[in-house]
Design an enzyme around this catalytic site. Structure first.
Site, PDB file in Angstrom:
ATOM      1  N   HIS A 125       5.177  61.140  32.974  1.00 24.40           N
ATOM      2  CA  HIS A 125       4.392  59.903  32.919  1.00 24.40           C
ATOM      3  C   HIS A 125       4.683  59.088  34.178  1.00 24.40           C
ATOM      4  O   HIS A 125       5.710  58.404  34.252  1.00 24.40           O
ATOM      5  CB  HIS A 125       4.780  59.094  31.678  1.00 24.40           C
ATOM      6  CG  HIS A 125       3.864  57.952  31.390  1.00 24.40           C
ATOM      7  ND1 HIS A 125       2.755  58.091  30.603  1.00 24.40           N
ATOM      8  CD2 HIS A 125       3.873  56.664  31.787  1.00 24.40           C
ATOM      9  CE1 HIS A 125       2.131  56.932  30.525  1.00 24.40           C
ATOM     10  NE2 HIS A 125       2.795  56.048  31.233  1.00 24.40           N
TER      11      HIS A 125
ATOM     12  N   ASP B 133       5.146  64.515  29.118  1.00 27.01           N
ATOM     13  CA  ASP B 133       5.115  63.084  28.835  1.00 27.01           C
ATOM     14  C   ASP B 133       5.076  62.856  27.328  1.00 27.01           C
ATOM     15  O   ASP B 133       4.146  63.299  26.652  1.00 27.01           O
ATOM     16  CB  ASP B 133       3.870  62.478  29.504  1.00 27.01           C
ATOM     17  CG  ASP B 133       3.633  61.024  29.126  1.00 27.01           C
ATOM     18  OD1 ASP B 133       4.584  60.366  28.679  1.00 27.01           O
ATOM     19  OD2 ASP B 133       2.493  60.557  29.307  1.00 27.01           O
TER      20      ASP B 133
ATOM     21  N   SER C  87      -1.737  55.615  33.053  1.00 29.62           N
ATOM     22  CA  SER C  87      -0.936  54.885  32.081  1.00 29.62           C
ATOM     23  C   SER C  87      -1.769  53.754  31.477  1.00 29.62           C
ATOM     24  O   SER C  87      -2.894  53.975  31.053  1.00 29.62           O
ATOM     25  CB  SER C  87       0.345  54.374  32.740  1.00 29.62           C
ATOM     26  OG  SER C  87       1.230  53.832  31.786  1.00 29.62           O
TER      27      SER C  87
END
Length: 463
Positions: free
Chosen positions: A440, A384, A173
């Protein structure tokens, strides 16, 4: 050489402020792995006190690689990566209560094959803190990377037995954005002869924030590829916006109209994993197509006030409440050797950070590392929509690498676990892979597949 020896001894004194943890509240008996926690001071007068969890490899600590792991946010504690993604502990939901979370062992921990430092960074994340309040007001990407680099230098001075281990900078991330910046600093430091010399071999970034415009702009084509918007709407939006969906010209009424229709289609979709339900605790403001890093961080206050009225729909975020309960327990903090009075309240992701995103794109950092011969693994959960895999593919294409092994499936237990493509540009290698069904970020959703992925990559096997 005397000044260098004296300097290293000063750093060593700081780096050894660590504790070995043999038992943890919520886990029955002794921990079957070596856990160390501690603080290392960095910055002017060691004003920034960065907290870490270090877990030795369960296989061969002396021979297995050393990972520095960064969780995203910015401002999300590495404890999240430890218990929800790649660490050896997971919450045992069946045996946990709202007041007494319990742990079980994670059979898919990356500590099966690597030594991992889970770092709370930047300042104000997890248990990391600043001695002076002004330290909280100057946070940015460059400082976060610099502090993390200096942290690692000091940690290795205090743990010289790991200096010979292969070193990989890893994270996901927003942490994936900081990863190549740190790796570049290490490379430059080694070339400049800065001690200690680090045995950097490469880096790993999962669902990584890389280029704000590319990452965000990819959400519209990703939505189309996943049947979240119609062919007609996508074609109209692409034509009227000319492929630019972030910060469109406000005078382009046709584009604005199409983008509003796109938002209507997407506003109730869970961007972290498009196949899972959207949960009420998320910030009530619209999930706009403009880049907004706060979309990566949960609304803690609203989340903690959440009460499930019924068992359906199940939301993944409900499990996160156990981390708040556990980490805020004074008995737990004492067991972890957290310094009393240094933080007001532990939160999984700190939204109150005053943080400046001063590095808009890290593409050139990747390009630099490739020219220096470092290995790279970039992976993306294919469900994601925060950092869509199609955006990641876009910036990788801009690196102009030669394809060594073209797009092909990879397998776990005879099932397709994702798709991969390997590039090379002598003397480096660069691997991109998707994780089928991953969100994610990918290891939280597909732990078994992600362990297989990292094992094969570390062993120089095809994924």
């Amino acid at each position: 050489m005397l000044w260098r020896a004296v300097g290293l001894l000063v750093l060593l004194d700081v780096a050894l402020s660590a504790s070995i943890i043999k038992e943890l509240p919520g886990f029955p008996g002794h921990l079957p792995f070596k856990l160390e926690t501690g603080y290392i001071g960095v910055g002017e007068l060691d004003d920034a006190q960065l907290f870490y969890y270090f877990i030795e490899s369960e296989r061969s600590p002396k021979q297995d690689p050393l990972f520095l792991w960064l969780t995203g946010g910015p401002g999300c504690s590495s404890f999240s990566g430890l218990v929800y993604e790649i660490g050896p502990l997971s919450f045992n939901y069946a045996n946990s209560s709202r007041t007494k979370p319990q742990f079980s062992l994670n059979p898919y921990s990356w500590t099966k094959v690597a030594n991992i430092i889970f770092l709370d960074q930047p300042i104000g994340t997890g248990f990391s803190y600043a001695k002076n309040w002004t330290g909280y007001n100057t946070l940015n990407d460059t400082l976060a990377a610099t502090d993390s680099y200096n942290f690692l230098r000091k940690w290795l001075i205090g743990h010289p037995e790991f200096l010979a281990n292969s070193l990989y900078i890893t994270g996901d991330s927003y942490g994936g954005k900081i990863v190549p910046i740190i790796a570049k600093k290490i490379s430059e430091g080694n070339e400049a002869g800065i001690e200690p010399m680090m045995n950097l071999k490469g880096y790993v970034s999962g669902n990584p924030v890389t280029d704000e415009n590319i990452d965000s702009n990819a959400r519209v084509p990703f939505a189309h590829l996943n049947a979240l918007i119609s062919d007609e709407l996508f074609e109209s939006t692409e034509r009227n916006c000319k492929g630019k969906y972030v910060d469109p010209d406000p005078n382009n009424t046709l584009c604005i109209k199409d983008l509003l229709r796109v938002e209507e289609c997407l506003e109730k979709v869970n961007m972290e994993h498009i196949l899972e339900p959207a949960c009420a605790f998320l910030s009530p403001k619209p999930k706009t197509l403009k880049w907004d890093s706060s979309i990566l961080i949960e609304d803690t206050k609203y989340f903690l006030s959440l009460r499930r009225a019924s068992p359906e729909p199940w939301c993944r975020y409900y499990s996160h409440i156990y981390s708040y309960i556990w980490a805020n327990d004074k008995i737990v903090q004492k067991a972890l050797h957290v310094r009393e009075g240094t933080i007001e309240k532990w939160v999984r992701c700190n939204k109150s950070l005053i943080y400046s995103e001063d590095v808009i794109s890290t593409i050139e950092y990747h390009r630099y590392l490739i020219t220096k011969g470092y290995r790279a693994l970039i992976y993306s959960g294919d469900q994601d929509m925060i950092i869509p895999y199609v955006g990641t593919q876009t910036w990788i294409k801009s690196l102009n690498l030669t394809i060594q092994y073209d797009w092909q499936p990879w397998f776990v237990d005879g099932q397709v676990a994702g798709y991969t493509r390997q590039y090379y540009k002598i003397p480096s290698s660069f691997t991109f892979t998707t994780v089928k069904g991953g969100g994610h970020t990918a290891p939280e959703y597909k732990p078994k597949e992600c362990l297989a992925m990292i094992c094969r990559w570390l062993a120089y096997y095809p994924i």
